[in-house]
Write an enzyme that holds these catalytic residues in place. Structure first.
Site, PDB file in Angstrom:
ATOM      1  N   HIS A 238      -6.995 -34.187 -16.729  1.00  0.00           N
ATOM      2  CA  HIS A 238      -6.811 -34.017 -15.293  1.00  0.00           C
ATOM      3  C   HIS A 238      -5.554 -34.752 -14.841  1.00  0.00           C
ATOM      4  CE1 HIS A 238     -11.343 -33.067 -14.556  1.00  0.00           C
ATOM      5  NE2 HIS A 238     -10.751 -32.221 -15.372  1.00  0.00           N
TER       6      HIS A 238
ATOM      7  N   GLU B 135      -5.128 -36.848 -12.435  1.00  0.00           N
ATOM      8  CA  GLU B 135      -5.370 -38.270 -12.183  1.00  0.00           C
ATOM      9  C   GLU B 135      -5.392 -39.047 -13.497  1.00  0.00           C
ATOM     10  OE1 GLU B 135      -7.806 -35.825  -9.160  1.00  0.00           O
ATOM     11  OE2 GLU B 135      -7.256 -35.694 -11.264  1.00  0.00           O
TER      12      GLU B 135
ATOM     13  N   CYS C 206     -12.663 -35.686  -9.833  1.00  0.00           N
ATOM     14  CA  CYS C 206     -13.976 -35.465 -10.438  1.00  0.00           C
ATOM     15  C   CYS C 206     -14.607 -36.818 -10.758  1.00  0.00           C
ATOM     16  CB  CYS C 206     -13.830 -34.626 -11.711  1.00  0.00           C
ATOM     17  SG  CYS C 206     -13.122 -35.530 -13.105  1.00  0.00           S
TER      18      CYS C 206
ATOM     19  N   CYS D  77     -12.549 -38.893 -13.346  1.00  0.00           N
ATOM     20  CA  CYS D  77     -11.346 -39.485 -12.753  1.00  0.00           C
ATOM     21  C   CYS D  77     -11.708 -40.584 -11.750  1.00  0.00           C
ATOM     22  CB  CYS D  77     -10.505 -38.406 -12.090  1.00  0.00           C
ATOM     23  SG  CYS D  77      -9.777 -37.262 -13.283  1.00  0.00           S
TER      24      CYS D  77
END
Length: 150
Positions: A78, A80, A106, A109
């Site tokens: 991801h 992040e 999410c 993260c």
């Protein structure tokens, strides 16, 4: 032309970072900021040196995985995660930073952001992950969703 606020400015940069994404399903960009200075950026995509999903195919599509579920069934990282890892790789202190992301983080993260010392999260769209919202609320991280910047 009106001068953008700091949130608008950094969110616009996160939107630009998202254009580098190699994900077939969603383009996400992230910018980590401390004292109005950019520390690191990240976009979602496969690890360095790994064949991109657009060539190999999307594992999540193959298994019909809905958004917000089974994060481990993906070859990519991801945005992040990538921003936090860039900070770690180059020895950049993240503690006290604000995380700007084009999508609400999410739960994976969110946990990483908590342990990295992120204090604020600003994002421009929501994400269907109730555990993430619970983790961020319990951690005391200030989270704001602002409209996308044109």
């Amino acid at each position: 032309m009106t001068r953008p606020s700091w949130d608008e400015y950094f969110m616009k940069i996160a939107q630009e970072v998202a254009t580098r994404s190699t994900c077939m399903r969603r383009h996400v960009g992230c910018v980590l900021v401390l004292d109005k200075r950019i520390l690191a950026t990240g976009y979602n995509g496969v690890p360095m040196g790994i064949e991109h999903c657009e060539t190999r195919g999307c594992l999540r599509e193959e298994h019909n995985v809905p958004s917000g579920e089974r994060h481990e069934l993906c070859r990519g990282l991801h945005a992040e995660m990538n921003a936090l890892l860039q900070g770690a790789r180059y020895g950049i202190r993240i503690d006290g930073a604000t995380l700007y992301s084009t999508t609400f983080p999410c739960s994976l993260c969110a946990k990483m952001a908590v342990n990295a010392g992120v204090c604020h999260i600003v994002c421009s769209s929501d994400y269907p992950d109730d555990l993430s919202k619970e983790i961020l609320r319990e951690s005391g991280i200030d989270v704001r969703i602002i409209p996308p910047v044109d």
